[in-house]
Design an enzyme around this catalytic site. Structure first.
Site, PDB file in Angstrom:
ATOM      1  N   ASP A  18      93.635   3.647 -10.245  1.00 19.62           N
ATOM      2  CA  ASP A  18      94.448   3.199  -9.117  1.00 19.62           C
ATOM      3  C   ASP A  18      95.428   2.176  -9.690  1.00 19.62           C
ATOM      4  OD1 ASP A  18      95.500   1.854  -6.923  1.00 19.62           O
ATOM      5  OD2 ASP A  18      93.571   1.060  -6.229  1.00 19.62           O
ATOM      6  N   LYS A  37     105.372  -1.853  -9.583  1.00 24.02           N
ATOM      7  CA  LYS A  37     105.262  -0.530  -8.976  1.00 24.02           C
ATOM      8  C   LYS A  37     106.314  -0.304  -7.885  1.00 24.02           C
ATOM      9  CE  LYS A  37     101.793   1.565  -6.283  1.00 24.02           C
ATOM     10  NZ  LYS A  37     100.357   1.650  -6.026  1.00 24.02           N
ATOM     11  N   GLU A  94      97.500   8.089  -2.907  1.00 29.73           N
ATOM     12  CA  GLU A  94      96.471   7.082  -2.619  1.00 29.73           C
ATOM     13  C   GLU A  94      95.691   7.388  -1.344  1.00 29.73           C
ATOM     14  OE1 GLU A  94      98.820   3.557  -2.817  1.00 29.73           O
ATOM     15  OE2 GLU A  94      99.054   3.751  -4.978  1.00 29.73           O
ATOM     16  N   ASP A 139      96.999   2.360   5.057  1.00 30.70           N
ATOM     17  CA  ASP A 139      96.950   1.661   3.774  1.00 30.70           C
ATOM     18  C   ASP A 139      98.005   0.554   3.729  1.00 30.70           C
ATOM     19  OD1 ASP A 139      96.963   0.837   1.148  1.00 30.70           O
ATOM     20  OD2 ASP A 139      97.225   2.821   0.276  1.00 30.70           O
TER      21      ASP A 139
END
Ligand code: AMP
Length: 525
Positions: free
Chosen positions: A6, A69, A170, A192
C-alpha cells in the site's frame, strides 16, 4: 513470493500471506506496521527515507517531500499546483516535459524517483522481515489514478528492481480484506478518506468476485485539509491577538502543522486537546510568544464541517451514478486515517442509514487486500484455479481530442476493465500520410483541460484521396486500467505504423504487436 504494498500518501505498508494462508502485515522499524511516505535530502546531500526523513522534517522542511503520491505522473498545471502548493514547503517546478518535479538541495528530482525510493525502502523492510528475497509486488493506487499515474507507479518499481505485477485500486483491496473467503453476497461502499485524497467506490461482492460498479473521489480532500483548517484558524487568531503573521516562516509553519495534526488526532478520542507550540515569535518588547490554547471537539468540528459535508456530496454522486438509493447499500467500510474522526463516521451513518462496518481496520485493510490478491495471483501462476476475480472500472473517461478541441470519449467514466473498442478513422486530406491522435483522460468537455496521456502518431498511412483511406484503430484497456493502441488499414488489413510519445517520459513506445482478432465497430469522431 509476491507481496502486497500500500503506497500511501502519508504512510505506506506491506503485507504477505503466511504459510497458513493468512495475510499479515510486515513489521516496520519501531514495531508498527506503517512506514512514513517521506523522502528528504539533508545538508550533506544524503538521501533519507521514511522514519529518518520524518525525524528531520521540522528542521529541513524545504528539502523534505511528503505527499509525493499526489504529484506522481501529473502534468504541471498551474491551477493544480497553486491549490496544492499551499500545503507543501518544498518547491514544485515544471520539468522540460511539462510534468511536475521537485527541487531539493538545488537538485531536481522526479516524483517517480522519489516514489521509487519509498517503494524500495518498504520492499527492503519486507525482505529483512521475512528473511527472503522478494522481487514482485501488487501495488495499490487510488481508484481515480489515471493511466499515467498507474504507469508511473510501475516505473517506480522498476527503478528499484521490484516488478509491479499488478496495480489494483485501494478500495477494491479494502473490499478484498473485508470479504475474501467469507462467501458473501453484499453491496458495499468503500469510503476512503486518507491523508491527501478521498475516494468512494461501490463494490458488489459475490463469493470471491469483487465488482466495482461506480467510483468517484476528490483529489483535494484528505487529512491534510483538516490539519490546514486548524492551522489557518490558529494563525488568524494569533494575528488578531498579537499582530504577528506566523505564516511567513517555514519552520514555524511546520511546527504548527504538526501540532494541528496531533490535536486533530487527539480529538478523535477525546473531547478536548491542547494546542501548544512554544516560542513561535517575539513581541515588540522582545519577549517570546507561545501558541497555547485548548481546542474542543465541537470547535474543531465547526472548522471542518464543510470538508465533512463534501465527502457526503461525493457519496451521493456515486450512489446516483450507480442508480441506487443510499439504503440499498449493505455495508459501509471506512478506510483511511481521517475516517477515524467521529464526525465523519456520524455523517456517514446518517447518510447511509447504518453504522459503518467494524470488519476492516482503516489503516491495514488496503495492504492486507493487496497481499490476498498477490497470493491469489501466485496460486494461479502455479496452476491453481482463479481464486479471486476483480472487475474494476476506470474512474475518469479516456478519449481523444477532436478537431474542435472537444473530448471524444472512447471509454466513458465507470467503463469496466479490461475493455476494448474499435473505431474507424478516415483521412480528411488528399494524400494524407500522417494522423496524430492525442489521448486524454478526465471529465472536462475540452480535451486539453484533461490529463494528457500521450500522443499517437500514425505515419504509415497509405496515400489516397480525402475520405478514401480508412484506418481501424483498436483501443485496449488492460485490467490495470492501462491503455494501448493498434491500427490497421481497413482495406489492405495491413498494420499502420505508429509511435507513442508520452509527455514527461523519455519513452517512445514503438508498435505493439497487432492483435489477432478484429471486430469492428464504427464511429467517426
Ligand atoms: P492515510 O493516508 O490513510 O494513512 O491517512 C492519514 C491521515 O489520517 C492523516 O491526515 C492523519 O492525520 C489522519 N489520521 C490518522 N489517525 C487519525 C485519527 N485517529 N483521527 C483523525 N485523523 C487521523
Amino acid at each position: 513470493m509476491i507481496i502486497g504494498i500500500d503506497l500511501g500518501t502519508t504512510n505506506s505498508a506491506a503485507a504477505y500471506t503466511d504459510d497458513e494462508g493468512r495475510s499479515r502485515l510486515v513489521t516496520m522499524p519501531g514495531g508498527g506496521f506503517s512506514f512514513p511516505s517521506i523522502y528528504a535530502v539533508d545538508d550533506e546531500g544524503r538521501e533519507l527515507v521514511g522514519f529518518d526523513a520524518r525525524r528531520q522534517w521540522q528542521l529541513n522542511p524545504n528539502n523534505t517531500v511528503y505527499g509525493a503520491k499526489r504529484l506522481i505522473g501529473r502534468q504541471y498545471d498551474a491551477d493544480f499546483i497553486e491549490e496544492i502548493a499551499r500545503f507543501f514547503t518544498y518547491s514544485l517546478i515544471r520539468s522540460e516535459h511539462d510534468t511536475v518535479e521537485v527541487e531539493l538541495a538545488g537538485k531536481r528530482r522526479t516524483l517517480t524517483d522519489i516514489s521509487a525510493r519509498i517503494l524500495g525502502a518498504v520492499h527492503e523492510m519486507a525482505e529483512t522481515n521475512l528473511e527472503r528475497r522478494i522481487d514482485q509486488a501488487v501495488v495499490t493506487v487510488p481508484a481515480y489514478f489515471d493511466d499515467r499515474q498507474r504507469q508511473s507507479v510501475k516505473d517506480a518499481g522498476a527503478v528499484v528492481g521490484l516488478e509491479v505485477v499488478r496495480v489494483i485500486n485501494e478500495p477494491t483491496a479494502a473490499a478484498l480484506a473485508y470479504g475474501y473467503g467469507r462467501e458473501l453476497s453484499e453491496r458495499v461502499v468503500v469510503f476512503d478518506l486518507g491523508g491527501g485524497t478521498f475516494d468512494v467506490s461501490i463494490i458488489e461482492i459475490r463469493d470471491n468476485v469483487f465488482e466495482v460498479v461506480a467510483t468517484d473521489g476528490d483529489l483535494f480532500l484528505g487529512g491534510i485539509n483538516f490539519d490546514q483548517a486548524l492551522l489557518e484558524f490558529i494563525i488568524n487568531e494569533f494575528q488578531q491577538e498579537h499582530g504577528v503573521d506566523l505564516s511567513q516562516d517555514g519552520t514555524t509553519i511546520q511546527r504548527l502543522r504538526e501540532m494541528s495534526e496531533q490535536v486533530k488526532i487527539d480529538l478523535s478520542s477525546r473531547t478536548e486537546a491542547t494546542f501548544s507550540v512554544p516560542f513561535v515569535a517575539f513581541n515588540d518588547a522582545g519577549e517570546p510568544l507561545d501558541v497555547e490554547r485548548v481546542i474542543t471537539r465541537e470547535e474543531f468540528q465547526s472548522l471542518v464541517q464543510d470538508l465533512v459535508d463534501r465527502t457526503i456530496e461525493v457519496c451521493a454522486g456515486v450512489i446516483e451514478d450507480a442508480g441506487l438509493r443510499p439504503e440499498e447499500v449493505d455495508e459501509v467500510l471506512l478506510v483511511g486515517g481521517q475516517s477515524r474522526m467521529p464526525a465523519v463516521a456520524d455523517k456517514v451513518s446518517e447518510y447511509f442509514g447504518k453504522a459503518p462496518s467494524k470488519g476492516v481496520h482503516p489503516d491495514e485493510a488496503v495492504a492486507l487486500g493487496a497481499a490476498i490478491f498477490a497470493s491469489a495471483l501466485e496460486a494461479e501462476s502455479g496452476g491453481a484455479e482463479q481464486a479471486v476475480t476483480l472487475l474494476d472500472v476506470i474512474s475518469l473517461a479516456i478519449g481523444i481530442e477532436r478537431a474542435d478541441g472537444e473530448m471524444f470519449e472512447i471509454f466513458p467514466k465507470n467503463t469496466p476493465t479490461p475493455n476494448r473498442k474499435d473505431l474507424i478513422f478516415t483521412t480528411s486530406r488528399d494524400h494524407q500520410r500522417e494522423l496524430v491522435m492525442k489521448i486524454y483522460q478526465g471529465e472536462d468537455r475540452i480535451a486539453a483541460n484533461n490529463q494528457h496521456l500521450g500522443e499517437h502518431n500514425f505515419d504509415g498511412i497509405k496515400p489516397g484521396h480525402a475520405g478514401s483511406v480508412r484506418m481501424q484503430t483498436r483501443f485496449d484497456l488492460s485490467v490495470d486500467g492501462l491503455l494501448t493502441l493498434h491500427a490497421r488499414d481497413v482495406d489492405t488489413k495491413k498494420a499502420v505504423r505508429h509511435s507513442l510519445k508520452v509527455p514527461g517520459l523519455d519513452r517512445v513506445a514503438s508498435d505493439a504487436p497487432e492483435p489477432d482478432d478484429w471486430a469492428a465497430e464504427s464511429g467517426d469522431p
